[in-house]
Write an enzyme that holds these catalytic residues in place. Sequence first.
Site, PDB file in Angstrom:
ATOM      1  N   HIS A  84      22.972  17.422   4.925  1.00 48.83           N
ATOM      2  CA  HIS A  84      23.595  17.374   3.975  1.00 48.83           C
ATOM      3  C   HIS A  84      24.584  18.604   3.612  1.00 48.83           C
ATOM      4  O   HIS A  84      24.387  19.583   4.613  1.00 48.83           O
ATOM      5  CB  HIS A  84      22.826  17.057   2.683  1.00 48.83           C
ATOM      6  CG  HIS A  84      22.033  16.058   3.065  1.00 48.83           C
ATOM      7  ND1 HIS A  84      22.237  14.733   3.114  1.00 48.83           N
ATOM      8  CD2 HIS A  84      20.583  15.781   3.175  1.00 48.83           C
ATOM      9  CE1 HIS A  84      21.577  13.948   3.410  1.00 48.83           C
ATOM     10  NE2 HIS A  84      20.359  14.531   3.382  1.00 48.83           N
ATOM     11  N   GLU A 114      17.937  18.914  -1.587  1.00 48.53           N
ATOM     12  CA  GLU A 114      17.373  18.849  -0.253  1.00 48.53           C
ATOM     13  C   GLU A 114      18.566  19.438   0.528  1.00 48.53           C
ATOM     14  O   GLU A 114      17.978  20.481   1.517  1.00 48.53           O
ATOM     15  CB  GLU A 114      17.388  17.555   0.061  1.00 48.53           C
ATOM     16  CG  GLU A 114      17.352  17.194   1.525  1.00 48.53           C
ATOM     17  CD  GLU A 114      17.566  15.861   2.296  1.00 48.53           C
ATOM     18  OE1 GLU A 114      17.670  14.913   1.342  1.00 48.53           O
ATOM     19  OE2 GLU A 114      17.430  15.639   3.403  1.00 48.53           O
ATOM     20  N   HIS A 150      15.731  17.775   7.539  1.00 48.50           N
ATOM     21  CA  HIS A 150      16.039  17.105   6.098  1.00 48.50           C
ATOM     22  C   HIS A 150      14.724  17.138   5.396  1.00 48.50           C
ATOM     23  O   HIS A 150      13.543  17.644   6.031  1.00 48.50           O
ATOM     24  CB  HIS A 150      16.322  15.431   6.436  1.00 48.50           C
ATOM     25  CG  HIS A 150      17.643  15.252   7.055  1.00 48.50           C
ATOM     26  ND1 HIS A 150      18.787  14.981   6.097  1.00 48.50           N
ATOM     27  CD2 HIS A 150      18.266  15.750   8.302  1.00 48.50           C
ATOM     28  CE1 HIS A 150      19.939  14.822   6.828  1.00 48.50           C
ATOM     29  NE2 HIS A 150      19.492  15.240   8.139  1.00 48.50           N
ATOM     30  N   GLU A 165      12.119  14.758   8.725  1.00 47.46           N
ATOM     31  CA  GLU A 165      11.788  14.986   7.439  1.00 47.46           C
ATOM     32  C   GLU A 165      10.684  15.932   7.030  1.00 47.46           C
ATOM     33  O   GLU A 165       9.390  15.367   7.081  1.00 47.46           O
ATOM     34  CB  GLU A 165      11.395  13.322   6.709  1.00 47.46           C
ATOM     35  CG  GLU A 165      12.776  12.406   7.107  1.00 47.46           C
ATOM     36  CD  GLU A 165      13.740  12.465   6.000  1.00 47.46           C
ATOM     37  OE1 GLU A 165      13.959  13.510   5.302  1.00 47.46           O
ATOM     38  OE2 GLU A 165      14.738  11.852   5.843  1.00 47.46           O
TER      39      GLU A 165
HETATM   40 ZN    ZN Z   1      18.402  14.126   4.069  1.00 46.34          ZN
END
Ligand code: ZN
Length: 296
Positions: free
Chosen positions: A88, A125, A180, A258
């Site tokens: 992101h 995030e 992430h 993640e």
């Molecule tokens: Zn993400």
Amino acid sequence: MSRVRARLSLGLLAGCALLAGCGAGTPAAAAHWAQPGTSSAAGPGSASPSPSVVSPSGSADPSRAPSAAGPLDLRAVGGKTIVIDAGHNGGNAAHPEIINKLVPMGTGMKPCDTTGTETNSGYPEAAFTFDVALRLQALLKQAGATVVMTRTDNTSVGPCVDKRAAIGNGAHAAVAVSIHADGAPSTGHGFHVMEPKKVGAPSDAIIGPSHQLALKVRDSYRARTGIPTSTYIGTDGINPRADMAGLNLSVVPKVLIECGNMRNAGDAAFLSGTTGRQKIAEGLAVGLAVFLAAAG
Ligand code: ZN
């Protein structure tokens, strides 16, 4: 459109680009794992390398198993080109017209990117991934790697997910990692590693090494951070995916981690602290080094 409205509309359109439920969830539940020595201070902090990194000329045993403490043996990254993709970007939420645009994903099209999720207390995030990326960059550079970042700030927009893969390919990276954190329902916790699935995409060429990379990153990350593998998705922390542009379009070994569930109280506390993020960077660095050592 206000920032809040932009975030909501993007969430509806594309979620976290990763999982259903990303960014959703009810008030956090208690964590099921304990993590001593974790700072509760949120924010990016400074990206200082660990003082315990073994330099390229160091003498640590390269066969040493990953552990939660002790020196980091990163010698295998010396001379290698490594791409770090911080998921992101901080400016994404304000520019839905850019990040909702469809881009190639190897098997079709999907949105350029999403806003990402955040903890219940509002730690985004995108800020988390960028801070971890800086810490990882510092560790790898200290150990002699050439590091290419897919983004170099947390205020702009993009790049789109297809461009992120292209950066790794263009750099002819020995390995690439996307960072992430998830936004799953608050009762789930732990981390998982996504790897590309064979779907007739460019990544078909690197399915095998990417799986090996996923295993090395999983083991090192778990050992260094103490975070358990996900309770809500994947199998023993591994989650093959067919719908991730950044993986499908990669022709260099690549995984996406993640790092935890930002909507879970225990995971969020770890991810929000500078001590936790340093451990995360160390776990990733060791995982890459173990993979590169095995790959020769
Ligand atoms: Zn993400």
